[in-house]
Design a protein around this motif. Structure first.
Motif, PDB file in Angstrom:
ATOM      1  N   VAL A  77       3.718 -92.342  22.294  1.00  0.00           N
ATOM      2  CA  VAL A  77       2.591 -92.582  22.743  1.00  0.00           C
ATOM      3  C   VAL A  77       2.251 -90.335  21.678  1.00  0.00           C
ATOM      4  CG1 VAL A  77       3.235 -92.482  25.087  1.00  0.00           C
ATOM      5  CG2 VAL A  77       4.361 -90.730  24.052  1.00  0.00           C
ATOM      6  N   SER A  78       0.646 -90.138  22.178  1.00  0.00           N
ATOM      7  CA  SER A  78       0.494 -89.162  21.249  1.00  0.00           C
ATOM      8  C   SER A  78       0.571 -88.013  22.464  1.00  0.00           C
ATOM      9  CB  SER A  78      -0.850 -88.921  20.851  1.00  0.00           C
ATOM     10  OG  SER A  78      -0.526 -91.050  20.198  1.00  0.00           O
ATOM     11  N   VAL A  79       1.861 -87.500  22.634  1.00  0.00           N
ATOM     12  CA  VAL A  79       1.711 -86.014  23.379  1.00  0.00           C
ATOM     13  C   VAL A  79       2.384 -84.779  22.595  1.00  0.00           C
ATOM     14  CG1 VAL A  79       1.947 -87.500  25.548  1.00  0.00           C
ATOM     15  CG2 VAL A  79       3.855 -86.655  24.253  1.00  0.00           C
ATOM     16  N   ALA A 116      -2.848 -89.021  17.157  1.00  0.00           N
ATOM     17  CA  ALA A 116      -1.727 -89.778  17.315  1.00  0.00           C
ATOM     18  C   ALA A 116      -1.300 -89.155  15.783  1.00  0.00           C
ATOM     19  CB  ALA A 116      -1.677 -91.419  16.912  1.00  0.00           C
ATOM     20  N   TRP A 117      -2.122 -89.454  14.894  1.00  0.00           N
ATOM     21  CA  TRP A 117      -1.863 -88.936  13.120  1.00  0.00           C
ATOM     22  C   TRP A 117      -1.731 -87.676  13.055  1.00  0.00           C
ATOM     23  CZ3 TRP A 117      -3.952 -94.237  11.018  1.00  0.00           C
ATOM     24  CH2 TRP A 117      -3.476 -95.312  11.286  1.00  0.00           C
ATOM     25  N   CYS A 118      -2.755 -86.645  13.122  1.00  0.00           N
ATOM     26  CA  CYS A 118      -2.779 -85.846  13.085  1.00  0.00           C
ATOM     27  C   CYS A 118      -1.574 -84.120  12.913  1.00  0.00           C
ATOM     28  CB  CYS A 118      -3.822 -84.371  13.646  1.00  0.00           C
ATOM     29  SG  CYS A 118      -2.944 -84.275  15.760  1.00  0.00           S
ATOM     30  N   ASP A 119      -0.096 -84.579  13.674  1.00  0.00           N
ATOM     31  CA  ASP A 119       0.687 -83.432  14.014  1.00  0.00           C
ATOM     32  C   ASP A 119       0.795 -83.049  12.409  1.00  0.00           C
ATOM     33  OD1 ASP A 119       2.966 -82.222  14.474  1.00  0.00           O
ATOM     34  OD2 ASP A 119       4.106 -83.953  13.545  1.00  0.00           O
ATOM     35  N   ASP A 137       1.956-100.437  19.488  1.00  0.00           N
ATOM     36  CA  ASP A 137       2.170 -99.219  20.538  1.00  0.00           C
ATOM     37  C   ASP A 137       1.399 -97.665  19.925  1.00  0.00           C
ATOM     38  OD1 ASP A 137       1.561-101.190  22.586  1.00  0.00           O
ATOM     39  OD2 ASP A 137       3.530-100.980  23.169  1.00  0.00           O
ATOM     40  N   GLN A 138       1.148 -98.685  18.280  1.00  0.00           N
ATOM     41  CA  GLN A 138       0.950 -97.160  17.820  1.00  0.00           C
ATOM     42  C   GLN A 138       0.131 -96.186  18.471  1.00  0.00           C
ATOM     43  OE1 GLN A 138       3.123 -99.801  16.356  1.00  0.00           O
ATOM     44  NE2 GLN A 138       0.491-100.264  15.895  1.00  0.00           N
ATOM     45  N   LEU A 181      -8.799 -91.132  19.370  1.00  0.00           N
ATOM     46  CA  LEU A 181      -7.397 -90.915  19.608  1.00  0.00           C
ATOM     47  C   LEU A 181      -6.469 -91.484  18.234  1.00  0.00           C
ATOM     48  CD1 LEU A 181      -4.841 -91.451  22.003  1.00  0.00           C
ATOM     49  CD2 LEU A 181      -5.743 -94.378  21.610  1.00  0.00           C
ATOM     50  N   TYR A 182      -6.402 -91.566  17.427  1.00  0.00           N
ATOM     51  CA  TYR A 182      -6.281 -91.814  16.332  1.00  0.00           C
ATOM     52  C   TYR A 182      -6.088 -90.486  15.448  1.00  0.00           C
ATOM     53  CZ  TYR A 182      -5.673 -97.210  15.836  1.00  0.00           C
ATOM     54  OH  TYR A 182      -5.564 -98.886  16.067  1.00  0.00           O
TER      55      TYR A 182
END
Length: 564
Positions: free
Chosen positions: A108-110, A197-200, A155-156, A193-194
């Motif tokens: 999950v992207s949290v 998910a990928w910016c951290d 479930d990326q 959403l992507y």
């Protein structure tokens, strides 16, 4: 300006592809040592993307690289949060070196603050990124630091269970009181959403320096995606599903699928042919073509193949199977794989390699008790107990997510038969190991299988790593531990026999697990065969806060091996 990426995708011994999203139409240049390559962006739904292939690299090297957009350097980034990380590199494969593959699913992207950590635990992917970068304490051997590839098994992104940040974006665009509510609606929301998910910073650095391959699962589109004909008819009858599935599959093609392909596979892709042959003027916009591809892939599963394969010299063959979009769900026929997909799988499940690795988001071998429960549910839903049973079976499989390989018995038997032929040497020299790698079920385990009749030369193994970050509720943990027991397998077989389900061509048992940590698994091939281990993040002291420089440590959850 660079909006997202770079992501290091397909890499072999001498070439690499790098994916980026930019703020506008541009030419993107990647420079690695003395090698440099450029590509123009292509547009889709107002976004701009480029895939750059760098060739002529030296095998077995780690070469730092830079990215420029219209001649202006954008990577390495001047973002202070990325300052602690070492330069991004392209690590090419070294022929003969033992291949190391990381794998896992369900992330999950949290946020990584106290609230996010309390609810979802430590992000195992982020913890591994910090481990690779040398920014965290760990008791693991430093030699384990660098896999050759990470395989994300579904479930990326979660299109149906959205975070506070994603909900805030939705509220800016439309009324979330109207369908599809706080679930994703279209390509634009998928693009956001992507990005989440990928910016951290830690995960962004990891994805820039660790080659990756990806396949979707249900939450990339929606929970229970393509469970049954009844489910699909219900979704198709809504006024929002079409935009969702077109946006989901179209964005998947751009953000995930394209980077899975090597140069030859991309050259065979009709949409990529349009992109790569465009010579201006201006940026090519493929919005209409992308939407058409996605809509047709949903309506006609055999019109596009999402599965892919690659060989690692003579050590291993990786075959990644789409177990979601390729399903046949008509009233006349139910199958996990359509005829075209099944023929492709048949063509690629071969011997003459030391190790055959099969990636499929859904576990091929569930705990035997759960497998038999799912095969029973399919049997009665398809009429084994008459009309009342059909109603009960359909309700059960939708309510309880009974839609894995076990609930598509024909596809299960087809693939099991192919695997047994490979393992017995009927499709070339039998591999030392045949391994199914999977995710989806939010717990991890290892199972080993044997033919019901006869003997084979290969060890057949199922390894599951799930979740990366999305733990299973406690009540479900107890259920999964119960069905993993041998007694549950025997009881389940009695149940499936009542539905007239014939014996499977394989016997199997859970040999390790289950365990429920957020974790990332690593498989390594070596002269003794194969070994695997699962690692998880751990926080010393209070949970992380964005302003704190302290990072989670890494701990080993389980070790299996050698197998071979």
């Amino acid at each position: 300006m660079l909006l997202l990426g770079p992501l290091l995708r397909y890499v072999d011994a001498t070439s690499a592809t790098i994916w980026v999203e930019t703020a506008g139409p541009a030419t993107v240049t990647v420079t690695a040592g003395e090698r440099s390559a450029s590509a123009p962006t292509f547009g889709a739904h107002g976004h701009h993307y480029a895939l750059v292939e760098v060739t002529g690299l030296e095998p077995g090297t780690k070469t730092p690289y830079t990215v420029a957009v219209d001649g202006r350097g954008v990577w390495p980034s001047d973002d202070p949060e990325l300052a602690p990380f070492p330069p991004s590199v392209i690590p090419t494969l070294e022929p003969g070196k033992p291949f190391r593959l990381a794998f896992g699913s369900c992330r999950v992207s949290v946020t990584h603050d106290e609230e996010g950590t309390a609810q979802f635990g430590v992000d195992a992917l982020r913890a591994y990124a910090l481990f690779m970068a040398g920014l965290t304490e760990t008791t693991s051997d430093d030699d384990e630091r660098w896999p050759d590839l990470v395989l994300f098994l579904g479930d990326q992104v979660y299109a149906d269970e959205t975070s506070d940040e994603m909900r805030a974006f939705i509220e800016q665009r439309r009324d979330p009181e109207q369908a599809p509510w706080y679930e994703l609606k279209d390509f634009e929301e998928y693009a956001h959403l992507y990005s989440l998910a990928w910016c951290d910073p830690a995960n962004r650095w990891l994805l820039s320096t660790l080659p990756s391959a990806m396949i979707f699962d249900d939450h990339d589109i929606r929970d229970d995606w393509n469970t049954s004909w009844t489910w699909k008819q219900r979704m198709d009858a809504t006024d929002w599903w079409h935009d969702r599935v077109v946006g989901g599959l179209g964005s998947y093609w751009v953000y995930q699928h394209l980077g899975n392909l090597g140069a030859q596979e991309r050259a065979d892709d009709a949409l990529w042919q349009q992109i790569s042959s465009h010579d201006g003027p201006g940026e090519l916009d493929v919005t209409a073509e992308l939407d058409q591809l996605a809509a047709r892939a949903d309506a006609e599963p055999d019109s596009y193949r999402w599965s892919f394969a690659r060989d690692v010299d003579d050590q291993a063959r990786l075959v990644v199977i789409d177990s979601r979009a390729a399903r046949v769900l008509t009233p006349e026929r139910r199958s996990m794989l359509d005829d075209e997909e099944l023929a492709w799988v048949d063509e690629h499940l071969l011997g003459d390699v030391d190790h055959l690795i099969i990636g499929t988001s859904l576990p091929f071998l569930l705990a035997p008790g759960l497998h038999h429960l799912e095969s029973f549910s399919e049997a009665i839903a398809e009429g084994a107990w008459g009309r009342p049973g059909k109603w009960l079976g359909e309700r059960a499989r939708q309510a309880a997510d009974l839609e894995h390989w076990a609930a598509f018995q024909q596809g299960f038997r087809d693939v099991a038969g192919m695997v047994l032929e490979v393992a017995s040497g009927k499709r070339g020299r039998a591999p030392r190991t045949i391994s199914f790698l999977s995710g989806d079920v939010h717990h991890s385990y290892v199972a080993e299988a044997w033919p019901r009749d006869g003997v084979v030369a290969s060890r057949i193994v199922q390894a599951v790593c799930s979740p990366i970050r999305n733990p299973l509720p406690g009540v479900m943990q107890g259920f999964m531990s119960t069905v993993a027991r041998r007694a549950a397998g025997a009881a389940g077989r009695v149940l499936s026999r009542s539905g007239r389900v014939p014996l499977e061509p394989l016997r199997w048992a859970v040999t390790e697990g289950p365990w429920y940590d957020n974790n990332l698994a690593v498989l390594e091939l070596d002269p003794e065969g194969m070994r695997m281990w699962w690692t998880a993040g751990a926080v010393d002291g209070p949970p992380e806060r964005p302003e704190r420089p302290e990072r989670p440590a890494l701990r080993r959850v389980a070790t299996v091996g050698p197998i071979g």
